[in-house]
Design a protein around this motif. Structure first.
Motif, short mmCIF file in Angstrom:
data_model
loop_
_atom_site.label_atom_id
_atom_site.label_comp_id
_atom_site.label_asym_id
_atom_site.label_seq_id
_atom_site.Cartn_x
_atom_site.Cartn_y
_atom_site.Cartn_z
N ARG A 89 0.81 -1.21 0.00
CA ARG A 89 0.00 0.00 0.00
C ARG A 89 0.85 1.27 0.00
O ARG A 89 0.55 2.24 -0.71
CB ARG A 89 -0.92 0.00 1.22
CG ARG A 89 -1.77 1.26 1.34
CD ARG A 89 -2.58 1.25 2.61
NE ARG A 89 -3.68 0.30 2.52
CZ ARG A 89 -4.88 0.64 2.04
NH1 ARG A 89 -5.11 1.86 1.62
NH2 ARG A 89 -5.84 -0.24 2.00
N ASP A 93 0.70 4.37 -2.64
CA ASP A 93 0.38 5.73 -2.28
C ASP A 93 1.51 6.69 -2.64
O ASP A 93 1.27 7.83 -3.06
CB ASP A 93 0.05 5.81 -0.78
CG ASP A 93 -1.24 5.08 -0.43
OD1 ASP A 93 -2.07 4.90 -1.35
OD2 ASP A 93 -1.42 4.69 0.73
N TYR A 127 -9.92 3.13 -3.52
CA TYR A 127 -9.17 4.00 -4.45
C TYR A 127 -10.09 4.63 -5.49
O TYR A 127 -9.88 5.80 -5.88
CB TYR A 127 -8.03 3.22 -5.10
CG TYR A 127 -6.84 3.05 -4.17
CD1 TYR A 127 -5.89 4.06 -4.04
CD2 TYR A 127 -6.70 1.92 -3.39
CE1 TYR A 127 -4.82 3.93 -3.17
CE2 TYR A 127 -5.63 1.77 -2.51
CZ TYR A 127 -4.70 2.78 -2.41
OH TYR A 127 -3.64 2.67 -1.53
N ARG A 270 -4.62 5.23 4.30
CA ARG A 270 -4.10 6.28 3.43
C ARG A 270 -3.47 7.40 4.27
O ARG A 270 -2.43 7.94 3.91
CB ARG A 270 -5.23 6.84 2.57
CG ARG A 270 -5.62 5.96 1.41
CD ARG A 270 -4.81 6.23 0.17
NE ARG A 270 -5.02 7.57 -0.36
CZ ARG A 270 -4.26 8.11 -1.33
NH1 ARG A 270 -3.25 7.43 -1.83
NH2 ARG A 270 -4.51 9.32 -1.77
#
Length: 288
Positions: A89, A93, A127, A270
């Motif tokens: 992840r 990002d 997303y 996130r």
């Protein structure tokens, strides 16, 4: 004078693709070299000759990427597998920030979704909800027809760490058999993706730039006036509601982004990527 796009770079000799989508060998005079090293994706103009196709002009770049080295990118296509290797992840990002910073549009392709359909579905929803178009690929019953539509008439940079399924994507893209176009013979060994350099290929009505796999990426420092939050699209609708115009969305009171996080309107994962990248950029700036 003819036009071409740089396909590959090797020393002072460049391979280009002309407007008829034929390969041409191009040579660069000293005055061009002083302008800066040509990158895959550069648009050039040259004088055609039976002895020497000499580059006489390099078009202005829309953007430029340091790693992978490429220019004039429309779509930053990030490929990550749900497992084998495990979904990263933070790398995703970071890559989306990297794309947004250079005014390219990131798209995410999550491969091998059938290894963990629940997680794949969560990532797909997450997303897509923040405006990063996301597609799912599977080991069985794979189809890329939908993603193909988003690549039309674009220059696409294909990135992702090794083993995530980039070669499978290339082979299955809208039924386009990469192996028959010699991409496999040039770039793959015994079925494994072994890209050694950045190289561009014309596929249907778009250009695809393939890149070597990598697992780490150092993001350059931000330019004056830029803030990391500028490249997290889910922060944008809240940032003008923060108490301070220069809010970093970390420790300041009256931060609307932090409130949105507490209310479940912003993904905690996130936000953790944001904090980690903020720290990384800060440390990198202090070293400069």
């Amino acid at each position: 004078m003819k036009k071409a796009i740089i396909k590959s770079v090797s020393g002072g000799i460049f391979t280009g693709i002309d407007e008829e989508r034929e390969e041409v060998v191009l040579h660069s005079p000293g005055k061009i070299k002083k302008v800066g090293k040509l990158l895959v994706g550069d648009v050039v103009y040259y004088n055609e000759s039976t002895e020497n196709n000499t580059i006489i002009k390099v078009a202005d770049r829309r953007n430029e990427f340091i790693r992978p080295k490429a220019a004039n990118i429309d779509i930053f296509l990030i490929v990550q597998s749900i497992d084998e290797p495990r979904f990263d992840r933070y790398l995703i990002d970071k890559l989306t920030v990297y794309a947004f910073k250079q005014n390219a549009h990131p798209i995410l392709l999550v491969t091998k979704a059938d290894l963990n359909e629940e997680l794949a579905s969560e990532l797909y929803d997450e997303y897509n909800s923040i405006g990063i178009k996301t597609f799912l690929g599977r080991i069985e019953n794979n189809s890329y027809d939908e993603i193909f539509e988003y690549l039309s008439e674009k220059t696409v940079l294909l990135v992702g760490n090794s083993g995530v399924g980039k070669s499978t994507f290339l082979n299955n893209l809208h039924g386009y058999d990469v192996q028959e176009t010699n991409i496999i013979s040039k770039k793959l060994g015994r079925g494994k993706h072994t890209t050694r350099q950045v190289e561009i290929f014309p596929i249907e009505d778009f250009y695809l730039i393939d890149t070597p796999g990598f697992s780490t990426l150092e993001l350059e420092t931000l330019d004056d006036g830029e803030m990391l939050s500028d490249f997290f699209p889910e922060f944008q609708k809240y940032k003008n509601e923060c108490r301070f115009n220069t809010c970093t969305h970390i420790n300041e009171p009256g931060c609307r982004v932090k409130q949105a996080l507490e209310d479940g309107e912003i993904s905690k994962m996130r936000y953790e990527s944001y904090l980690r990248l903020f720290k990384e950029l800060k440390e990198r700036k202090e070293k400069w």
